[in-house]
Scaffold this motif. Sequence first.
Motif, PDB file in Angstrom:
ATOM      1  N   TYR A  19       0.839  -1.207   0.000  1.00 30.85           N
ATOM      2  CA  TYR A  19       0.000   0.000   0.000  1.00 30.85           C
ATOM      3  C   TYR A  19       0.872   1.256   0.000  1.00 30.85           C
ATOM      4  CZ  TYR A  19      -3.113   3.668   1.570  1.00 30.85           C
ATOM      5  OH  TYR A  19      -3.805   4.857   1.663  1.00 30.85           O
ATOM      6  N   CYS A  20       1.855   1.282   0.896  1.00 28.49           N
ATOM      7  CA  CYS A  20       2.720   2.460   0.987  1.00 28.49           C
ATOM      8  C   CYS A  20       3.487   2.686  -0.314  1.00 28.49           C
ATOM      9  CB  CYS A  20       3.695   2.311   2.150  1.00 28.49           C
ATOM     10  SG  CYS A  20       2.944   2.409   3.781  1.00 28.49           S
ATOM     11  N   LYS A  21       3.992   1.621  -0.901  1.00 32.77           N
ATOM     12  CA  LYS A  21       4.759   1.740  -2.145  1.00 32.77           C
ATOM     13  C   LYS A  21       3.882   2.150  -3.319  1.00 32.77           C
ATOM     14  CE  LYS A  21       8.383  -1.358  -0.742  1.00 32.77           C
ATOM     15  NZ  LYS A  21       9.021  -2.641  -0.863  1.00 32.77           N
ATOM     16  N   SER A  22       2.691   1.609  -3.394  1.00 25.95           N
ATOM     17  CA  SER A  22       1.835   1.898  -4.558  1.00 25.95           C
ATOM     18  C   SER A  22       1.179   3.274  -4.482  1.00 25.95           C
ATOM     19  CB  SER A  22       0.773   0.815  -4.719  1.00 25.95           C
ATOM     20  OG  SER A  22      -0.138   0.839  -3.639  1.00 25.95           O
ATOM     21  N   THR A  23       0.913   3.757  -3.276  1.00 22.82           N
ATOM     22  CA  THR A  23       0.221   5.045  -3.145  1.00 22.82           C
ATOM     23  C   THR A  23       1.146   6.189  -2.771  1.00 22.82           C
ATOM     24  OG1 THR A  23      -0.271   4.758  -0.797  1.00 22.82           O
ATOM     25  CG2 THR A  23      -1.897   3.901  -2.379  1.00 22.82           C
ATOM     26  N   GLY A  24       2.301   5.862  -2.173  1.00 22.26           N
ATOM     27  CA  GLY A  24       3.189   6.916  -1.679  1.00 22.26           C
ATOM     28  C   GLY A  24       2.681   7.543  -0.392  1.00 22.26           C
ATOM     29  N   GLU A  25       1.605   6.993   0.145  1.00 17.53           N
ATOM     30  CA  GLU A  25       0.993   7.521   1.362  1.00 17.53           C
ATOM     31  C   GLU A  25       1.461   6.733   2.584  1.00 17.53           C
ATOM     32  OE1 GLU A  25      -1.169  10.156   1.629  1.00 17.53           O
ATOM     33  OE2 GLU A  25      -0.693  10.492  -0.485  1.00 17.53           O
ATOM     34  N   PRO A  26       1.555   7.406   3.730  1.00 20.70           N
ATOM     35  CA  PRO A  26       1.917   6.687   4.954  1.00 20.70           C
ATOM     36  C   PRO A  26       0.717   5.956   5.548  1.00 20.70           C
ATOM     37  CG  PRO A  26       1.592   9.000   5.439  1.00 20.70           C
ATOM     38  CD  PRO A  26       1.444   8.840   3.951  1.00 20.70           C
ATOM     39  N   VAL A  27       1.002   5.008   6.420  1.00 19.42           N
ATOM     40  CA  VAL A  27      -0.020   4.323   7.203  1.00 19.42           C
ATOM     41  C   VAL A  27       0.232   4.694   8.658  1.00 19.42           C
ATOM     42  CG1 VAL A  27      -0.906   2.087   7.970  1.00 19.42           C
ATOM     43  CG2 VAL A  27      -0.257   2.412   5.577  1.00 19.42           C
ATOM     44  N   TYR A  28      -0.800   5.164   9.314  1.00 14.07           N
ATOM     45  CA  TYR A  28      -0.718   5.545  10.722  1.00 14.07           C
ATOM     46  C   TYR A  28      -1.136   4.350  11.560  1.00 14.07           C
ATOM     47  CZ  TYR A  28      -0.446  10.205   8.771  1.00 14.07           C
ATOM     48  OH  TYR A  28      -0.071  11.296   8.053  1.00 14.07           O
ATOM     49  N   LEU A  29      -0.289   3.987  12.515  1.00 17.84           N
ATOM     50  CA  LEU A  29      -0.567   2.846  13.382  1.00 17.84           C
ATOM     51  C   LEU A  29      -0.959   3.338  14.773  1.00 17.84           C
ATOM     52  CD1 LEU A  29       2.439   0.564  12.379  1.00 17.84           C
ATOM     53  CD2 LEU A  29       0.082   0.463  11.537  1.00 17.84           C
ATOM     54  N   THR A  30      -1.954   2.693  15.334  1.00 22.76           N
ATOM     55  CA  THR A  30      -2.426   3.063  16.665  1.00 22.76           C
ATOM     56  C   THR A  30      -2.113   1.965  17.660  1.00 22.76           C
ATOM     57  OG1 THR A  30      -4.609   2.108  16.303  1.00 22.76           O
ATOM     58  CG2 THR A  30      -4.320   4.427  15.715  1.00 22.76           C
ATOM     59  N   LYS A  31      -1.995   2.365  18.907  1.00 22.44           N
ATOM     60  CA  LYS A  31      -1.804   1.418  19.996  1.00 22.44           C
ATOM     61  C   LYS A  31      -2.789   1.816  21.088  1.00 22.44           C
ATOM     62  CE  LYS A  31       1.806  -0.422  22.970  1.00 22.44           C
ATOM     63  NZ  LYS A  31       3.229  -0.309  23.314  1.00 22.44           N
ATOM     64  N   ASN A  32      -3.666   0.901  21.427  1.00 19.87           N
ATOM     65  CA  ASN A  32      -4.729   1.178  22.404  1.00 19.87           C
ATOM     66  C   ASN A  32      -5.569   2.390  21.988  1.00 19.87           C
ATOM     67  OD1 ASN A  32      -3.858  -0.966  24.063  1.00 19.87           O
ATOM     68  ND2 ASN A  32      -2.335   0.360  25.020  1.00 19.87           N
ATOM     69  N   GLY A  33      -5.801   2.515  20.684  1.00 18.14           N
ATOM     70  CA  GLY A  33      -6.649   3.574  20.160  1.00 18.14           C
ATOM     71  C   GLY A  33      -5.982   4.928  20.020  1.00 18.14           C
ATOM     72  N   GLU A  34      -4.710   5.030  20.378  1.00 13.71           N
ATOM     73  CA  GLU A  34      -3.970   6.292  20.284  1.00 13.71           C
ATOM     74  C   GLU A  34      -2.914   6.180  19.186  1.00 13.71           C
ATOM     75  OE1 GLU A  34      -4.410   9.096  22.190  1.00 13.71           O
ATOM     76  OE2 GLU A  34      -6.157   8.117  23.099  1.00 13.71           O
ATOM     77  N   GLY A  35      -2.624   7.298  18.524  1.00 12.40           N
ATOM     78  CA  GLY A  35      -1.572   7.303  17.518  1.00 12.40           C
ATOM     79  C   GLY A  35      -0.250   6.868  18.116  1.00 12.40           C
ATOM     80  N   ASP A  36       0.483   6.000  17.398  1.00 11.50           N
ATOM     81  CA  ASP A  36       1.734   5.474  17.924  1.00 11.50           C
ATOM     82  C   ASP A  36       2.884   5.613  16.936  1.00 11.50           C
ATOM     83  OD1 ASP A  36       3.297   4.118  19.914  1.00 11.50           O
ATOM     84  OD2 ASP A  36       3.106   2.267  18.742  1.00 11.50           O
ATOM     85  N   LEU A  37       2.694   5.161  15.694  1.00 15.23           N
ATOM     86  CA  LEU A  37       3.751   5.166  14.688  1.00 15.23           C
ATOM     87  C   LEU A  37       3.196   5.536  13.321  1.00 15.23           C
ATOM     88  CD1 LEU A  37       5.497   1.745  15.506  1.00 15.23           C
ATOM     89  CD2 LEU A  37       6.359   4.014  16.074  1.00 15.23           C
ATOM     90  N   VAL A  38       4.119   5.940  12.450  1.00 13.88           N
ATOM     91  CA  VAL A  38       3.781   6.156  11.044  1.00 13.88           C
ATOM     92  C   VAL A  38       4.736   5.304  10.224  1.00 13.88           C
ATOM     93  CG1 VAL A  38       3.692   7.820   9.160  1.00 13.88           C
ATOM     94  CG2 VAL A  38       2.993   8.507  11.465  1.00 13.88           C
ATOM     95  N   VAL A  39       4.204   4.551   9.270  1.00  9.58           N
ATOM     96  CA  VAL A  39       5.004   3.708   8.389  1.00  9.58           C
ATOM     97  C   VAL A  39       4.863   4.266   6.979  1.00  9.58           C
ATOM     98  CG1 VAL A  39       5.299   1.379   7.472  1.00  9.58           C
ATOM     99  CG2 VAL A  39       4.570   1.696   9.838  1.00  9.58           C
ATOM    100  N   MET A  40       6.016   4.428   6.295  1.00 10.94           N
ATOM    101  CA  MET A  40       5.941   4.925   4.923  1.00 10.94           C
ATOM    102  C   MET A  40       7.047   4.313   4.067  1.00 10.94           C
ATOM    103  SD  MET A  40       7.211   8.857   5.651  1.00 10.94           S
ATOM    104  CE  MET A  40       6.403   9.488   4.256  1.00 10.94           C
TER     105      MET A  40
END
Length: 92
Positions: A19-40
């Motif tokens: 997804y990240c490679k095809s769109t160039g968009e990051p994926v936001y990851l949550t932990k316990n419903g809160e923002g935690d990391l960004v993967v790109m």
Amino acid sequence: MTIRPSAAIRNNYNDISNYCKSTGEPVYLTKNGEGDLVVMDIEAFSRREKMLKLREELIAAEEDRLAGKSGYTVDELDKMLSDIITEAGNGA
């Protein structure tokens, strides 16, 4: 914007990577419903870093200009570039 739970990176790494490679968009990851990391994608990250560096340089140049620091005229710059090209052509 894509938001996924942090477990998704472990369970669906290839899907997130594709997804990240095809769109160039990051994926936001949550932990316990809160923002935690960004993967790109690394290419998108490199482009972003280069853009941020360029913006910093432009802001610094604009701050210098506003502070009254002198720069180069177009003619001075043209001569400097011509000299560099000449030197490069002569193997200097």
